[in-house]
Design a protein around this motif. Structure first.
Motif, short mmCIF file in Angstrom:
data_model
loop_
_atom_site.label_atom_id
_atom_site.label_comp_id
_atom_site.label_asym_id
_atom_site.label_seq_id
_atom_site.Cartn_x
_atom_site.Cartn_y
_atom_site.Cartn_z
N GLU A 33 0.94 -0.98 -0.06
CA GLU A 33 -0.03 -0.01 0.13
C GLU A 33 0.75 1.31 0.15
N ALA A 34 1.94 1.14 0.81
CA ALA A 34 2.93 2.36 0.92
C ALA A 34 3.61 2.66 -0.64
N HIS A 35 3.68 1.46 -1.34
CA HIS A 35 4.18 1.88 -2.51
C HIS A 35 3.17 1.92 -3.73
N GLN A 36 1.92 1.86 -3.47
CA GLN A 36 0.75 1.86 -4.34
C GLN A 36 0.77 1.03 -5.36
N ALA A 37 1.37 -0.48 -5.18
CA ALA A 37 1.17 -1.28 -6.18
C ALA A 37 0.18 -2.10 -5.97
N TRP A 38 -0.99 -1.61 -6.80
CA TRP A 38 -2.35 -2.14 -6.44
C TRP A 38 -2.59 -3.70 -7.21
N VAL A 39 -1.88 -3.76 -8.11
CA VAL A 39 -1.89 -5.50 -8.80
C VAL A 39 -1.26 -6.27 -7.59
N HIS A 40 -0.15 -5.94 -7.07
CA HIS A 40 0.53 -6.87 -6.11
C HIS A 40 -0.27 -6.78 -5.09
#
Length: 566
Positions: A33-40
């Motif tokens: 969430e901190a890196h906004q990696a929504w797919v992951h």
């Protein structure tokens, strides 16, 4: 980012499917969430829903919230989008004039033919909901086992029996599922808390062996014998047997040598199992050498505790396994003067003489028994009275089979002199105790009878008691119509005369039938000077039972009634 993601993946590979693994998953989610990696992030939620872990409902709700708050193209991976498009296009009918998917260049994010964005989102969530329901169903089966685990970590303090039993039951359940990955995961979890218990290592090795995972079996066995329970003899005995059955004879011998040199040099069970293993390998001399080397070392000691049992086991092995009777007798009888006599040793000596077909050494056995049970022997203070008496009884049974009258008479006389006096004393004490209990029971019985009699005597103090008793009794035992049967139906304690005179007036005189002259004589034989009121009040308890117990003639009944007071 890549390094940290690998660290999370490494940890999840070990404990990602554990029931209490949600803290690690939460950290991984916060990282993405901190890196906004929504797919992951969506992929992490999907992976979580495949495992029956704690707080599964929360993760499913978080996934639905993510799916509704972000566009589907941001949370769905390219691989899943391509797979969904291919599936839907294959299932859809091909209309004439339409282009097939192969005729055009596919876009990186192909749209699923015939479905809107909302329908695609609904299908996306439905697929994850199916995973969630399966995980919840399995969680309902294991929740009882999981909640019973009070200490999932290692501690030197022993576990409680209920918790150990819970681990065994949990492993039984998972093994029935026949999923090797789940079984391995649960065994590894179990062996964290139960690392000091060899039985769980036994189970792990045997299950891996049965499932064909020999590498995992040897890995678990090595950890047990070299790290966790390396000081416990049973794990090395198990390892020696397991390696022998797997064909590793040298490895089995190494386990026995390690036991002798490091763990327990004089472990009787290890000596017996080692000799038996060598004999199974058709190496008789090596089997004999195992016993003889230990026996020679024990004879050098001043007080050896295992030497008698070593002699017994070696003699038993020579006769029953190797079939060498002469050597068996030589080993056992040749060393009796060097060891302290004991009950197991003498039992083995008598048993060997019983089953061997040669001439019995009755006189020699008698001297050994005499030495063991005699009050002046060295074994008198070591052996208990029960052990000495049992050896005497065993020897008398032996003489009953093989002895002559003189030897039987001598053994019986000795047994009676040493043990029957003590038994008589015990029987006397037992009888005194039984008499004491019987006297107490008699006192209680008399007290109960007196209390019942005093309670019934109060009836005369109430003027209406006569009519109440008459009405009550008439319902239970109606007056017989046959005069001959009158004495049989009425109990002597409830004769009509006593029923009237007890309340202060004479009974009405009825004409005596001619068929009962003996009854009249029986009543007339008592002096008329004794007033009926002078007799003590009788006990009227349970009239029906009393009438059934004493079916006598009327004249005899009256005699019994008055005879108890005169």
């Amino acid at each position: 980012m890549i390094v940290s993601g690998r660290l999370f993946e490494r940890g999840l590979a070990f404990v990602g499917s554990d029931y209490l693994s949600y803290p690690l998953w939460d950290e991984y989610i916060r990282y993405e969430e901190a890196h906004q990696a929504w797919v992951h992030l969506a992929m992490i939620y999907t992976r979580i829903l495949e495992n029956p872990i704690q707080q599964l409902d929360r993760y499913f709700n978080c996934l639905k919230e993510l799916a509704t708050s972000r566009p589907l193209s941001e949370i769905r991976s390219d691989e899943e989008a391509n797979y969904m498009a291919a599936t839907m296009n294959i299932d859809a009918p091909c209309v004439e004039g339409e282009l097939r998917p192969d005729d055009v260049e596919q876009s990186p994010k192909p749209a699923i033919a015939g479905l809107t964005e909302a329908e695609q989102l609904e299908k996306y969530i439905a697929i994850r909901e199916d995973l969630y329901k399966k995980a919840k169903e399995f969680e309902s089966k294991i929740i009882g086992f999981e909640t019973a685990i009070r200490r999932p970590y290692f501690h030197v303090r022993p576990l409680d029996e209920p918790e150990l039993e819970n681990w065994h039951n949990y492993l039984d359940f998972i093994e029935k599922e026949e999923d090797i990955n789940k079984v391995v995961k649960l065994y590894e979890r179990c062996l964290i808390a139960c690392a000091n218990y060899p039985e769980f290592w036994f189970r792990y090795v045997l299950y891996m062996d049965a499932s064909g995972s020999m590498e995992l079996a040897y890995n678990a066995l090595a950890r047990a014998t070299h790290v966790f329970v390396k000081k416990q003899p049973e794990i090395h005995l198990f390892a020696a047997k397991f390696k022998e059955l797997c064909g590793d004879i040298e490895g089995a011998r190494a386990e026995f040598e390690f036991l002798y040199s490091e763990i327990s040099p004089c472990l009787l069970e290890a000596i017996i199992k080692h000799a038996n293993m060598e004999y199974r390998q058709e190496n008789k001399e090596a089997a004999y050498s195992v016993y003889e080397k230990i026996i020679a070392a024990e004879k050098e000691k001043e007080h050896s505790k295992i030497l008698p049992m070593l002699l017994v086991q070696y003699s038993r092995f020579l006769y029953l396994v190797a079939g060498n009777l002469e050597k068996a007798r030589e080993v056992l009888f040749g060393s009796l003067d060097k060891v302290q006599l004991s009950k197991p040793l003498l039992e083995a000596v008598i048993h060997l003489e019983t089953i061997q077909p040669q001439t019995k050494r009755i006189d020699y056995l008698d001297s050994l028994v005499e030495k063991f049970i005699s009050p002046n022997s060295d074994s008198f203070d070591v052996a208990s009275t029960a052990d000495r008496e049992e050896i005497s009884c065993i020897f008398m049974e032996f003489l009953d089979l093989f002895g002559d009258p003189q030897s039987i008479k001598a053994a019986d006389s000795r047994h009676a002199k040493l043990f029957l006096r003590q038994k008589s004393s015990l029987v006397s004490k037992k009888r005194r105790a039984e008499d004491f209990l019987a006297a107490d029971s008699a006192k209680v019985s008399r007290t109960t009878t007196d209390a019942a009699s005093s309670g019934q005597s109060v009836v005369g103090a109430y003027p209406n008691a006569q009519s109440q008793w008459t009405a009550s009794y008439s319902q239970r035992a109606p007056w017989p119509q046959n005069p001959q049967a009158q004495g049989q139906q009425w109990n002597p304690g409830y004769a009509p005369q006593a029923a009237y005179t007890a309340y202060g007036y004479a009974p009405p005189q009825a004409p005596m039938p001619s068929s009962a002259p003996q009854t009249a004589a029986a009543y007339g034989s008592y002096p008329p000077s004794y007033a009926a009121q002078a007799y003590p009040q009788q006990n009227y308890a349970q009239p029906a039972a009393a009438a059934t117990t004493y079916p006598q003639q009327q004249g005899t009944a009256a005699a019994a009634y008055y005879g108890s007071y005169y």
